[in-house]
Design an enzyme around this catalytic site. Structure first.
Site, mmCIF file in Angstrom:
data_model
loop_
_atom_site.group_PDB
_atom_site.id
_atom_site.type_symbol
_atom_site.label_atom_id
_atom_site.label_comp_id
_atom_site.label_asym_id
_atom_site.label_seq_id
_atom_site.Cartn_x
_atom_site.Cartn_y
_atom_site.Cartn_z
ATOM 1 C CG ASP A 322 33.169 47.782 -3.701
ATOM 2 O OD1 ASP A 322 33.217 46.632 -3.264
ATOM 3 O OD2 ASP A 322 32.253 48.035 -4.214
ATOM 4 C CD GLU A 323 30.719 51.844 -4.254
ATOM 5 O OE1 GLU A 323 30.217 52.576 -5.097
ATOM 6 O OE2 GLU A 323 29.852 51.032 -3.700
ATOM 7 C CD GLU A 466 22.560 48.490 -6.892
ATOM 8 O OE1 GLU A 466 22.657 47.970 -7.938
ATOM 9 O OE2 GLU A 466 23.538 49.322 -6.502
#
EC number: 3.2.1.52
Length: 769
Positions: A322-323, A466
C-alpha cells in the site's frame, strides 16, 4: 430433554432479554429447557484419555474461570460424565462445520462435543461465558439449554500495528486472549513500516540495531523520550505464536514492501533507491522511501522472508503493497531502465512485477501472499488474496476477478477512529466509528453475486497506532468494538439485533473488569445537552441527556454530587436554574456502572467557553484528528483537535452581546506528518509577525478581522500558552472563524479552549465539559 422455550436465531424475535445469559458472539442456534445445573469447585472437567487438544481447551477454561469467577475446577481424563463438565471428541457430531461445536446443559451435567480442536475450544469459551453471568464469585447455576454453533466466516481478524508504537510481547498476548474470548481467529501483526522495524532478522542485525529506533521530534522535552522503539526477538515471536496457536489464532505477519520501507532503508541504504541513509521516520503518513529492484535487494527480501516463514507457520504472509509513492522510482535512471528492460508500462506495473516476484517466492515455499488492495493496481498473481482497505471497491474488484478477499475497509473497520465526539474522547481519527457502526457492518458487498461472495473470506478490524501509543489506548480502541466485530463475523447475519446485543454487554464489561482489562464506555456515556446561549439569556437551562447505545439507566444530580442508583433517573428533559453542575452516570439493570460520570458545569464563564475539540473545522476540509500534545505521549488526556491541512476552526453562534474580549488556551504541536502528494493541499495564510498569529474573523473566514493575537517564539515559549485580545462591541450571535497563520514549515497549533469575556470579567472558570 423437554424444551421450555426454543430460540433459533433468537435475536430476530426482538427479545432484548431472550438469551438466558450474555453470550458474545451470538450462537447460531440456541434452545432453552427446564432445569439447571450447578457448577462449583467440586465439579470435575472430564476429557478423553490422551487427548492433548481437549486438555488444552479444558485448561484454558480452568485458568480463565479461576481468574474471573474464583472457581477452581479439576481436569480428569476418561472419567464419568455424570454431574461433570465433559469435553467430547465426536466425529459424528451433528455440527459439521469447521470450528463448530454442540453444548448441552441438563440437570445431570454439561457436555461440549466437536469434531475438531477449535470447536472444543470455542465450546469452552461459550461455557466460560455461561459460568460468568455476573460479577459474583464461586458456584453458579446454569439454565438447561442446547447450543449448536459455528462461524459465519473463516477469517475473523484484528490487525495490530506494532511498527508505529511498540507493544510488549505480554501486551500482544493480552490482545490475543481477548480475541480468543470473542472467537476471533486471525491476528494480523504489522511489524515493519517507516517508523520502525520490529522483528529480529538474524542475517540482518542492523534492521533492529538501527531500524527499530527513532529519535522523536523535540526529544527529551515535555515528556518526549530521547529514543523511542523496541523489537521482538525471535524467541519472543515464537512464544507469541505458540500462545496464539494454543488459542486457535493464526498470526499473519506483515512485512511491508515496496513502500513503507524507510526503517529498512535506514538500516541498509543499499536496498533503497538513492543509496543514501535516511533516519527512521518520525512522521506519520506516506513517506517516499521504496525498495529498489536490484537482484541484490530481492535476495535481501528473500532472506528476510525465509526467517519470517521459519517463525510464522501461517499459510498467509502479508506483503503490504500500500501507499507506495513512486517519486523515487520515477526519478531513478536505474529504475527507469529496469522498466524498459522488462517491457512494463509504468511504475505501477513495476510494483505489480515486484509483488508478483515476491508472491512466486512465497508460493514456492508453500505459502500464499496477501496484500492491501493496491496490489491490484499493477497486476497481481492469480492466487493472491486481497485485503480491501480503501473502502470496499478493492474487494468488489478482486472478488469479480476471482481473488479471495478480506474486508477491512476504512473508515468502517478502522479502530483508530474515535468512538464518539464527546469532549473527553481519547486520541484518534475522525470520523467517529461508534459501536453501532461496527455492529452494522456487512462483510458481503451488495454488488457481488452469490458466486463472487464466496470469495469473501471474512473481515478484520485494524488498530493503527500512530495515535495509540500504549496498551491502555489499544484496549480502549478495541473494546468493546471487537464484541461487535465478533458478532459480525461469527453469528448468522439474520440474527443480528442491536438492542439484544447491548443487553448482553453489561456481563461482558464485568468480565473485562475481572481480568483488569480496560474498555471504552463511549457507547453508554451520558451526553449532557443544552442550549448554552439560551441558558445565558434566561438563567435557566433545559437539559437533555442521552447516550449512543440508547441503553442503560442514566442517573443524574444537579448540585455537583456524585450520582448513584438512588439519584434521580433521567426520564426526559428537565429545567435547572443557572448556575448548576450536572453530573450523570449510566447503570446496568444489576446496578453495575456502564459509563463513568460525565460533568457539565453551567455558569456564566463556562457557557461562554468552548473546548477546541467541540469546534468544527472551517469549510473546505473535512480532515480531522484528535491528538495528544506529543507524538509519543503515554497519557490518555489532554487531547486536541487538529486539521493538518488547514489550521482553522469555527465558534458557531457565538453570543457576542456584551462581549468585549476573547481568551484562547493554545498548544503548540509537532508537525510530524508526511503528506506526499497531498502536501499541496496544506493551506498557508499570510502572517504579519515572525511566528504567525491566531486571527479572529467575523461570520466567515474571509470576513472582517475582529482580533489578531501574535504567537510566541516556539524556541523559548512553553508548549501550552494563553492569548488574549479585545473585541469590538458586536450585537447578536455570529460565527467566529479562528485561524492560525503560522508558517506551514513550522509547528502546528491547536486550541485547548476559547472563551468570550464580558465587561469587568476576569478569566473565569474553564469548566470540565
Amino acid at each position: 430433554m423437554r424444551l421450555a422455550g426454543v430460540i433459533f436465531f433468537f435475536a430476530l424475535c426482538g427479545l432484548v432479554q431472550a438469551s438466558p445469559v450474555s453470550i458474545i458472539p451470538l450462537p447460531a442456534q440456541l434452545q432453552t429447557a427446564e432445569g439447571s445445573f450447578t457448577v462449583d469447585d467440586n465439579t470435575p472437567i472430564v476429557i478423553p484419555s490422551g487427548d492433548a487438544a481437549a486438555r488444552q481447551s479444558a485448561q484454558y477454561l480452568v485458568d480463565t474461570l479461576a481468574r474471573t469467577r474464583g472457581l477452581h475446577l479439576k481436569i480428569v481424563e476418561g472419567g464419568s460424565a455424570a454431574n461433570a463438565i465433559a469435553f467430547v471428541r465426536n466425529p459424528a457430531s451433528p455440527v459439521t462445520q469447521a470450528e463448530g461445536y454442540k453444548l448441552d446443559v441438563t440437570s445431570h451435567g454439561i457436555t461440549i462435543d466437536a469434531r475438531d480442536d477449535a470447536g472444543l475450544f470455542y465450546g469452552g469459551i461459550t461455557l466460560w461465558q455461561l459460568l460468568t453471568p455476573d460479577a459474583q464469585k464461586g458456584a453458579v447455576q446454569v439454565q438447561a439449554l442446547h447450543i449448536s454453533d459455528w462461524p459465519r466466516f473463516a477469517w475473523r481478524g484484528v490487525m495490530l500495528d506494532s511498527a508505529r508504537h511498540f507493544q510488549s510481547a505480554s501486551d500482544v498476548k493480552l490482545l490475543i486472549d481477548q480475541m480468543a474470548q470473542h472467537k476471533l481467529n486471525v491476528l494480523h501483526w504489522h511489524l515493519t513500516d517507516d517508523q520502525g522495524w520490529r522483528i529480529e532478522i538474524k542475517r540482518y542485525p542492523e534492521l533492529t540495531h538501527i531500524g527499530a529506533w527513532r529519535t522523536p521530534p523535540d526529544a527529551g522535552h515535555d515528556g518526549e523520550p530521547l529514543r523511542y522503539g523496541g523489537f521482538y526477538t525471535q524467541d519472543e515471536i515464537r512464544d507469541v505464536v505458540a500462545y496464539a496457536t494454543a488459542r486457535h489464532i493464526t498470526v499473519v505477519p506483515e512485512i511491508d514492501m515496496p513502500g513503507h520501507a524507510q526503517a529498512a532503508v535506514a538500516s541498509y541504504p543499499q536496498i533503497g533507491v538513492t543509496g543514501k541513509r535516511p533516519p527512521v521516520s518520525v512522521d506519520w503518513g506516506v513517506n517516499p522511501y521504496l525498495y529498489n529492484v536490484d537482484d541484490a535487494t530481492f535476495q535481501f527480501v528473500d532472506n528476510v522472508l525465509d526467517e519470517v516463514m521459519a517463525l510464522f507457520p501461517s499459510h498467509y504472509i502479508h506483503v503490504g503493497g500500500d501507499e507506495a509513492v513512486k517519486d523515487q522510482w520515477k526519478a531513478s535512471p536505474a529504475i527507469q531502465a529496469k522498466i524498459r528492460a522488462l517491457h512494463l508500462k509504468d511504475e505501477d506495473a513495476l510494483q505489480g512485477w515486484f509483488i508478483g516476484r515476491v508472491g512466486s517466492y512465497l508460493a514456492a515455499h508453500g505459502r500464499r501472499m496477501i496484500g492491501w488492495d493496491e496490489i491490484l493496481d499493477g497486476g497481481v498473481p492469480a492466487d493472491a488474496t486481497v485485503m480491501s482497505w480503501r473502502g470496499t471497491d478493492g474487494a468488489i474488484k478482486a472478488a469479480k476477478m476471482g481473488h479471495d478477499v478480506v474486508m477491512s475497509p476504512s473508515p468502517d473497520l478502522y479502530l483508530d477512529g474515535v468512538q464518539s465526539d464527546l469532549p473527553d474522547e481519547t486520541a484518534g481519527r475522525v470520523p467517529v466509528r461508534d459501536l453501532a457502526s461496527i455492529y452494522a457492518f456487512n462483510p458481503i458487498p451488495a454488488q457481488l453475486s452469490a458466486t463472487q461472495a464466496k470469495h469473501v473470506l471474512g473481515a478484520q478490524a485494524n488498530i493503527w497506532t500512530e495515535h495509540i501509543p500504549t496498551m491502555q489506548h489499544v484496549e480502549h480502541a478495541a473494546l468493546p468494538r471487537i464484541d461487535a466485530l465478533s458478532e459480525v463475523v461469527w453469528s448468522p447475519a439474520s440474527a443480528r439485533n442491536w438492542k439484544n446485543f447491548v443487553a448482553r454487554l453489561p456481563a461482558q464489561f464485568e468480565r473485562y473488569a475481572d481480568q483488569q482489562v480496560d474498555q471504552a464506555d463511549s457507547a453508554f456515556a451520558p451526553n449532557i445537552h443544552l442550549d448554552a446561549n439560551k441558558a445565558l439569556k434566561m438563567h435557566r437551562a433545559t437539559v437533555t441527556i442521552s447516550n449512543q447505545a440508547g441503553y442503560g439507566a442514566i442517573h443524574y444530580t444537579e448540585d455537583g454530587s456524585t450520582p448513584d442508583i438512588h439519584a434521580p433517573l433521567y426520564r426526559g428533559p428537565f429545567v435547572v436554574n443557572v448556575p448548576a453542575t450536572i453530573k450523570a452516570k449510566t447503570f446496568a439493570e444489576d446496578g453495575s456502572v456502564l459509563a463513568a460520570e460525565r460533568v457539565r458545569v453551567l455558569d456564566h464563564d463556562s457557557l461562554l467557553t468552548r473546548l477546541g475539540v467541540e469546534l468544527p473545522n472551517c469549510p473546505g476540509s473535512d480532515f480531522r484528528l484528535r491528538i495528544q500534545p506529543m507524538p509519543d505521549a503515554t497519557s490518555m488526556a489532554p487531547v486536541y483537535a487538529v486539521n493538518v491541512f488547514d489550521s482553522c476552526e469555527q465558534f458557531p453562534a457565538a453570543p457576542l452581546d456584551g462581549v468585549n474580549a476573547i481568551h484562547a488556551d493554545v498548544v503548540r504541536l509537532e508537525r510530524n506528518y508526511a503528506l506526499a502528494h497531498d502536501q499541496k493541499l496544506v493551506v498557508s495564510r499570510p502572517h504579519t509577525t515572525p511566528y504567525g498569529e491566531l486571527v479572529v474573523h467575523l461570520d466567515r473566514c474571509d470576513g472582517p478581522t475582529l482580533a489578531t493575537m501574535p504567537l510566541p517564539n516556539p524556541a523559548v515559549s512553553a508548549r501550552k500558552f494563553s492569548l488574549d485580545a479585545s473585541l469590538p462591541q458586536t450585537q447578536g450571535e455570529h460565527t467566529l472563524c479562528l485561524a492560525f497563520t503560522a508558517p506551514i514549515d513550522g509547528p502546528l497549533y491547536a486550541l485547548g479552549s476559547i472563551s468570550l469575556k464580558t465587561a469587568g470579567e476576569g478569566r473565569g472558570s474553564l469548566a470540565s465539559r
